[in-house]
Design a protein around this motif. Structure first.
Motif, PDB file in Angstrom:
ATOM      1  N   LEU A 146      -7.296   3.714  -2.794  1.00  0.00           N
ATOM      2  CA  LEU A 146      -6.220   3.240  -1.932  1.00  0.00           C
ATOM      3  C   LEU A 146      -5.685   4.377  -1.061  1.00  0.00           C
ATOM      4  O   LEU A 146      -5.503   4.210   0.155  1.00  0.00           O
ATOM      5  N   GLN A 147      -5.424   5.531  -1.662  1.00  0.00           N
ATOM      6  CA  GLN A 147      -4.875   6.650  -0.905  1.00  0.00           C
ATOM      7  C   GLN A 147      -5.850   7.145   0.160  1.00  0.00           C
ATOM      8  O   GLN A 147      -5.457   7.424   1.303  1.00  0.00           O
ATOM      9  N   PHE A 148      -7.126   7.263  -0.202  1.00  0.00           N
ATOM     10  CA  PHE A 148      -8.126   7.713   0.765  1.00  0.00           C
ATOM     11  C   PHE A 148      -8.313   6.695   1.887  1.00  0.00           C
ATOM     12  O   PHE A 148      -8.407   7.050   3.071  1.00  0.00           O
ATOM     13  N   ALA A 149      -8.388   5.414   1.514  1.00  0.00           N
ATOM     14  CA  ALA A 149      -8.598   4.364   2.513  1.00  0.00           C
ATOM     15  C   ALA A 149      -7.424   4.288   3.472  1.00  0.00           C
ATOM     16  O   ALA A 149      -7.598   4.100   4.685  1.00  0.00           O
ATOM     17  N   HIS A 150      -6.213   4.423   2.954  1.00  0.00           N
ATOM     18  CA  HIS A 150      -5.024   4.399   3.807  1.00  0.00           C
ATOM     19  C   HIS A 150      -5.060   5.554   4.807  1.00  0.00           C
ATOM     20  O   HIS A 150      -4.774   5.371   6.002  1.00  0.00           O
ATOM     21  N   VAL A 186      -6.911  -4.106   0.242  1.00  0.00           N
ATOM     22  CA  VAL A 186      -6.510  -5.189  -0.641  1.00  0.00           C
ATOM     23  C   VAL A 186      -6.609  -4.649  -2.054  1.00  0.00           C
ATOM     24  O   VAL A 186      -7.650  -4.113  -2.446  1.00  0.00           O
ATOM     25  N   ILE A 187      -5.539  -4.765  -2.838  1.00  0.00           N
ATOM     26  CA  ILE A 187      -5.577  -4.260  -4.208  1.00  0.00           C
ATOM     27  C   ILE A 187      -5.179  -5.358  -5.173  1.00  0.00           C
ATOM     28  O   ILE A 187      -4.322  -6.192  -4.865  1.00  0.00           O
ATOM     29  N   ARG A 228       4.176  -0.823  -6.543  1.00  0.00           N
ATOM     30  CA  ARG A 228       3.920   0.609  -6.422  1.00  0.00           C
ATOM     31  C   ARG A 228       2.735   0.873  -5.498  1.00  0.00           C
ATOM     32  O   ARG A 228       2.735   1.841  -4.724  1.00  0.00           O
ATOM     33  N   ALA A 229       1.723   0.012  -5.575  1.00  0.00           N
ATOM     34  CA  ALA A 229       0.568   0.155  -4.684  1.00  0.00           C
ATOM     35  C   ALA A 229       0.968  -0.078  -3.228  1.00  0.00           C
ATOM     36  O   ALA A 229       0.482   0.609  -2.319  1.00  0.00           O
ATOM     37  N   GLN A 230       1.853  -1.030  -3.014  1.00  0.00           N
ATOM     38  CA  GLN A 230       2.321  -1.291  -1.651  1.00  0.00           C
ATOM     39  C   GLN A 230       3.041  -0.069  -1.083  1.00  0.00           C
ATOM     40  O   GLN A 230       2.903   0.266   0.100  1.00  0.00           O
ATOM     41  N   ALA A 231       3.784   0.622  -1.928  1.00  0.00           N
ATOM     42  CA  ALA A 231       4.478   1.826  -1.481  1.00  0.00           C
ATOM     43  C   ALA A 231       3.507   2.932  -1.094  1.00  0.00           C
ATOM     44  O   ALA A 231       3.850   3.829  -0.309  1.00  0.00           O
ATOM     45  N   LEU A 232       2.271   2.862  -1.625  1.00  0.00           N
ATOM     46  CA  LEU A 232       1.240   3.838  -1.263  1.00  0.00           C
ATOM     47  C   LEU A 232       0.431   3.406  -0.049  1.00  0.00           C
ATOM     48  O   LEU A 232      -0.488   4.116   0.361  1.00  0.00           O
ATOM     49  N   GLY A 233       0.756   2.241   0.517  1.00  0.00           N
ATOM     50  CA  GLY A 233       0.099   1.816   1.741  1.00  0.00           C
ATOM     51  C   GLY A 233      -0.783   0.591   1.644  1.00  0.00           C
ATOM     52  O   GLY A 233      -1.444   0.226   2.629  1.00  0.00           O
TER      53      GLY A 233
END
Length: 339
Positions: free
Chosen positions: A180-184, A191-192, A202-207
């Motif tokens: 997620l972090q790399f893709a953002h 999509v997670i 929490r995932a949404q907060a990471l993008g």
């Protein structure tokens, strides 16, 4: 020095702290004082005697853990890559420096067959460690060798993605959160999936762009299709294995890429060749990566100031409690042991 060891009959109750002689580096080797190690699902399988390349076939005790951060305390003759005082990460495959994987390269994994990083002092070949971004903590560095590099290779070495492409990350464990972090950072649409709304937040907060709770939306592949206007995802990070493969095949677009990196969900479903042929998808097994890939990843982490998510930290002598937390699925990102 002290080290973690496990032997037959295997299992968490067999994981012990033992006293062993202090090692000394030979020619081309470095002595590293470990500062932190991180847990991977492979480590849990190994400790339980269930890892096909590891503990079940090992003749004696093993020292687990592939992923660690430490400081070089001494160097042997001929060492040029690092110096005393350098902070380094262990490399998952000690002999995979560059190029394509081979049997020889993949037979050099830490934990087994090579004693792992779960010890106060460890000797590695100088080619088996790498310097790391200065802004990261020891705990964060310890998460990079396996989970981060697996996500990096899947997204940037194996798949042919472009900014704006859609990637699916299954769950909120270490590989998926790094993905997620790399893709953002790369400008991909993400999509997670998770069974926890709190973890999705929490995932949404990471993008993360799209969130799917697979407990309340069992047909998460349909949710991916809806989010992509029926086209499907360009890339799926498949961490479940047989238990989630059919959904991944339905979620991926025609000509898309599925990176198979785990078997967390278990299950007995097979891959239907007709489905794979019908959508021209590319299904690729993925086992970490080379030192060249690791160092490219570290340059990107440094540039984008990507901070690994360390969710839980335990004293290294309390490794059993850390593994129980992993078994319970309590974590978001990575679990780390601190020396």
């Amino acid at each position: 020095m002290r080290a973690l060891e496990v032997a037959a009959p295997w299992g968490l109750d067999a994981l012990k702290v033992v006293e062993t002689p202090d090692p000394a580096p030979g020619h081309g080797e470095v002595l590293v004082r470990m500062k932190a190690v991180s847990l991977n699902y492979r480590d849990l399988l190994m400790v339980n005697g269930m890892y096909s390349r590891g503990s079940a076939s090992a003749g004696g005790a093993i020292t687990p853990f592939s992923d660690g951060c430490g400081v070089v305390e001494a160097v042997g003759p001929g060492v040029t890559r690092v110096a005393v005082g350098d902070r380094v990460a262990t490399l998952f495959f000690q002999n995979w420096i560059s190029g394509r994987p081979t049997l020889e390269k993949l037979s050099s994994a830490l934990g087994f067959p090579i004693p792992g990083a779960g010890r106060e002092l460890a000797v590695f070949r100088q080619d088996g460690v790498s310097k790391v971004p200065e802004f990261l903590t020891d705990q964060q560095v310890a998460t990079l060798p396996c989970a981060a590099l697996t996500a990096w290779r899947g997204l940037f070495e194996d798949a042919r993605l472009e900014p704006g492409d859609t990637v699916v990350l299954q769950g909120t464990g270490g590989v998926s959160i790094f993905g997620l972090q790399f893709a953002h950072a790369a400008g991909y649409r993400t999509v997670i999936t998770s069974s926890s709304d709190d973890k999705l937040a929490r995932a949404q907060a990471l993008g993360a762009n799209h969130l799917v709770n697979y407990r309340t939306t069992e047909d998460w592949a349909g949710a991916v299709r809806a989010a992509t206007h029926g086209v499907g995802a360009d890339f799926v990070m498949e961490v479940g294995g047989a238990g989630t493969m059919q959904q991944s095949l339905r979620a991926v677009r025609i000509g898309g890429h599925i990176a198979v990196i785990g078997v967390v969900a278990g299950g007995t479903e097979g891959v239907h060749p007709g489905v794979l042929i019908g959508n021209s998808a590319r299904l690729q097994g993925l086992s970490v990566g080379s030192r060249d890939m690791f160092e490219a990843m570290c340059r990107a982490i440094d540039l984008h100031r990507i901070e690994p998510v360390v969710d839980k930290v335990f004293p290294w002598t309390d490794a059993v409690a850390a593994f129980r937390a992993m078994q319970g699925g309590e974590h978001f990102g990575k679990i780390v042991l601190q020396f």
